[in-house]
Design an enzyme around this catalytic site. Structure first.
Site, PDB file in Angstrom:
ATOM      1  N   ASP A  35       1.044  -1.269   0.038  1.00  0.00           N
ATOM      2  CA  ASP A  35       0.106   0.056  -0.025  1.00  0.00           C
ATOM      3  C   ASP A  35       0.910   1.002   0.125  1.00  0.00           C
ATOM      4  O   ASP A  35       1.618   1.566   1.066  1.00  0.00           O
ATOM      5  CB  ASP A  35      -0.914   0.060   1.214  1.00  0.00           C
TER       6      ASP A  35
ATOM      7  N   HIS B 170      -8.956  -0.185  -8.263  1.00  0.00           N
ATOM      8  CA  HIS B 170      -8.225   1.049  -7.318  1.00  0.00           C
ATOM      9  C   HIS B 170      -7.062   1.758  -7.961  1.00  0.00           C
ATOM     10  O   HIS B 170      -7.074   2.990  -7.946  1.00  0.00           O
ATOM     11  CB  HIS B 170      -7.864   0.405  -5.988  1.00  0.00           C
TER      12      HIS B 170
END
Ligand SMILES: [Cu+2]
Lengths: 216, 403
Positions: free
Chosen positions: B224, B313
């Site tokens: 991330d 995403h």
């Protein structure tokens, strides 16, 4: 640090900020306050003031709000001598206090108490912690209450007549709350206490019974 | 997969005695490595906590590599100070905090600390910001360009208890004991001026087994933050730092408490999980190939379909989908365990950008409209802060705005 410009006139220092204190300010504010020529005189080993060598960090003053005796309190900080010669503190003053003294904690007749000292000597490269349970600047005859969140100025006086102005935050502190109200007026005036050096990270040392390593 | 991997892992445990022998042994192992040019030699000593200087043009916590522990603290200025727009009190709070930050960063107790023994050298940074209630004309403090509340998003389920605030303390460090102590001292010293509004603590694994910086993973297991601009680059500077006016050297921060539904996420197949993001789970590389740090190829098609799905995403948040807009993001995983053992899990998401309305808001709206991850994520808290510029030795936090 060795080649600080010096001024023959004394100037207030460490004024613009609370944490203030250190080298940058000495270099910064000091330099600005000095005449241009005096900047050179230091290089040639001229008349350096003791105040130029004294570095003050982490100052704070204990709040009096809610305390039994709001007419007195104490200031704490870390003192370092960054210079090549001994620096001797001889006293302190503050506009909001009628009287200010250097104090140490010591056993008197088997009981820990505080007493005035006439001077505090910092050898070159050495320091001294002023902390609860140990040395401190005693502030008496206060002209009003000090509340946490206030800011005060006090002046440290050195043996050569130079001074360092310290701006300190007022903070709450509950430990040993009664300690600085029970003023012990024993006036010993011995000076051999001053040669123990504190350490820069000395705040890690205990505050309770902090005078245990002292031999007054 | 890579024969050197096992050996390198082993070296990580045996420590520095073999550092010389191991140098260069495994160049090319990338994994979830954030900094490409990090030397391949074991770096245990690099991973040891250090003193992060609090001084500089910027507050150092913004660009610092993520630490193991992050605590985000919001406070509210006391009503009477707020009503009277008491700038002088605000300035005094900033000076008290400055002294605290200087001592805590150095591993010392704060002035007046009741437990200075808990202070330690711990990569500690404290980042201070002002909320929307303390900037603007009535305070005589110009707001940074574009600084405003984040507008409501349709997927938001904001709870008051995690939202808003007048003052921010973002405290990051190597361990929770030191960070918790720092937070308690900073909050205690703020008491004459401000009261606690909320605290959120999270964890991050920002280093690999050998102590080298890595990107880290959220609780979905995703690497991330791979697409972040890298601190020290022009791209980072133009993305993050305000470059003019009294806020020069500062930035803005949006804190979002994002609840993550792990049980339903766990029901997905790995392929479904990877498709929702557009990246591989094992190393964070785009589904279009390369390594973690390779750019996603949004034009790639296979069997007549996008390799990176339209709602993935990585596509929704990609600069090319957002008119070139970027963020610098950090995360901290949280798990709040209740008395009965049930827990709420999620991410304390932190987005830094020069212009909040110009960068964060449109990217967030792009996600809100159709991001695949919306199915498993819900923002339950949100707050905005203008991050103060840095300060030098002898100066204090916010002097540019409050002096
Ligand atoms: Cu005393």
């Amino acid at each position: 640090m060795k080649h600080l410009p010096t001024c023959t006139t004394r100037r207030p220092r460490l004024r613009s900020s609370v944490p203030a204190i250190a080298l940058a300010l000495l270099l910064g504010t000091g330099l600005v306050a000095c005449g241009e020529d005096s900047a050179d005189s230091a290089e040639s080993g001229g008349s350096a003031e003791a105040a130029d060598s004294l570095v003050v960090t982490d100052p704070w003053v204990r709040a009096t709000i809610g305390s039994e005796d709001a007419t007195m309190t104490a200031a704490f900080m870390t003192l370092d001598n960054d210079g090549d010669e001994a620096v001797t503190l001889t006293g302190a003053s503050a506009e909001f206090a009628g009287r200010a003294e250097l104090h140490e904690m010591a056993a008197v007749d088997g009981e820990m108490g505080m007493r005035k000292i006439d001077e505090l000597v910092l050898e070159p490269g050495r320091g001294q912690l002023l902390q609860p349970g140990g040395h401190h600047v005693m502030l008496m005859e206060l002209d009003g209450e000090l509340a946490a969140g206030d800011e005060v100025e006090l002046v440290l006086e050195l043996s050569d007549g130079s001074e360092v102005t310290v701006t300190a935050p007022v903070k709450e502190f509950t430990e040993e709350a009664g300690h600085y109200h029970d003023h012990d007026s024993h006036d010993h005036g011995d000076d051999d206490h001053a040669d123990e050096g504190g350490t820069k990270d000395g705040s890690k040392h205990g505050t309770k019974g902090g005078a245990g390593d002292e031999q007054p | 997969m890579n024969p050197s991997l096992g050996r390198r892992r082993l070296l990580g445990y045996v420590g520095t005695a073999v550092a010389g022998a191991a140098a260069g042994a495994g160049a090319g192992v990338v994994g979830a490595q954030a900094l490409e040019e990090t030397p391949a030699k074991p770096a245990r000593s690099e991973a040891l906590p250090r003193v992060v200087s609090p001084y500089g043009v910027h507050q150092p916590g913004v660009a610092a590599h993520p630490t193991a522990v992050t605590e985000v603290v919001a406070l509210d200025l006391r009503p009477e100070l707020k009503r009277s727009r008491d700038r002088e009190s605000l300035a005094r709070l900033m000076r008290v905090w400055t002294g605290d930050v200087e001592s805590l960063a150095a591993g010392r107790g704060t002035p007046g600390d009741t437990a200075p023994w808990l202070a330690a050298v711990a990569d500690l940074t404290v980042t201070v910001g002002l909320g929307p209630g303390l900037v603007g004309e009535e305070w005589g403090i110009a707001a940074p360009d574009g600084f405003a509340r984040v507008p409501a998003m349709k997927h938001d389920r904001l709870q008051e208890e995690w939202t808003g605030g007048d003052l921010l303390l973002l405290v990051c460090g190597a361990d929770a004991t030191t960070v918790g102590h720092a937070v308690r001292r900073l909050v205690a010293d703020a008491r004459p001026f401000a009261t606690l509004r909320w605290r959120q603590q999270g964890a991050w694994r920002g280093r690999d087994e050998q102590g080298r910086p890595q990107t880290g993973r959220n609780l979905f297991g995703q690497v991330d933050g791979s697409a972040n601009p890298k601190p020290g680059t022009d791209l980072f500077d133009t993305t993050v730092w305000i470059d003019r006016g009294p806020w020069a050297g500062g930035t803005t921060l949006v804190v979002r408490r994002i609840r993550m539904d792990l049980p339903t996420w766990d029901e997905l197949t790995r392929a479904e999980q990877e498709e929702s993001v557009g990246r591989r789970l094992d190393d964070g590389a785009p589904l279009t190939g390369g390594t973690e740090l390779s750019d996603v190829d949004l034009a790639a098609r296979k069997d007549g379909r996008w390799v990176i799905a339209e709602e993935a995403h990585a596509r929704r948040t990609h600069p090319s989908t957002n008119g070139g807009r970027r963020l610098f993001r950090k995360g901290a995983n949280y798990e709040l365990v209740g008395a009965g053992g049930e827990s709420e899990t999620g991410l304390i998401f932190q987005s830094f950008q020069r212009n909040l309305t110009g960068q964060f808001v449109p990217i967030q709206q792009m996600m809100d409209a159709a991001d695949a991850l919306n199915e498993w994520t819900t923002a339950v808290g949100s707050a905005e802060f203008a991050i103060l510029p840095g300060f030098g030795e002898g100066e204090w936090l916010g002097h540019q705005l409050l002096a």
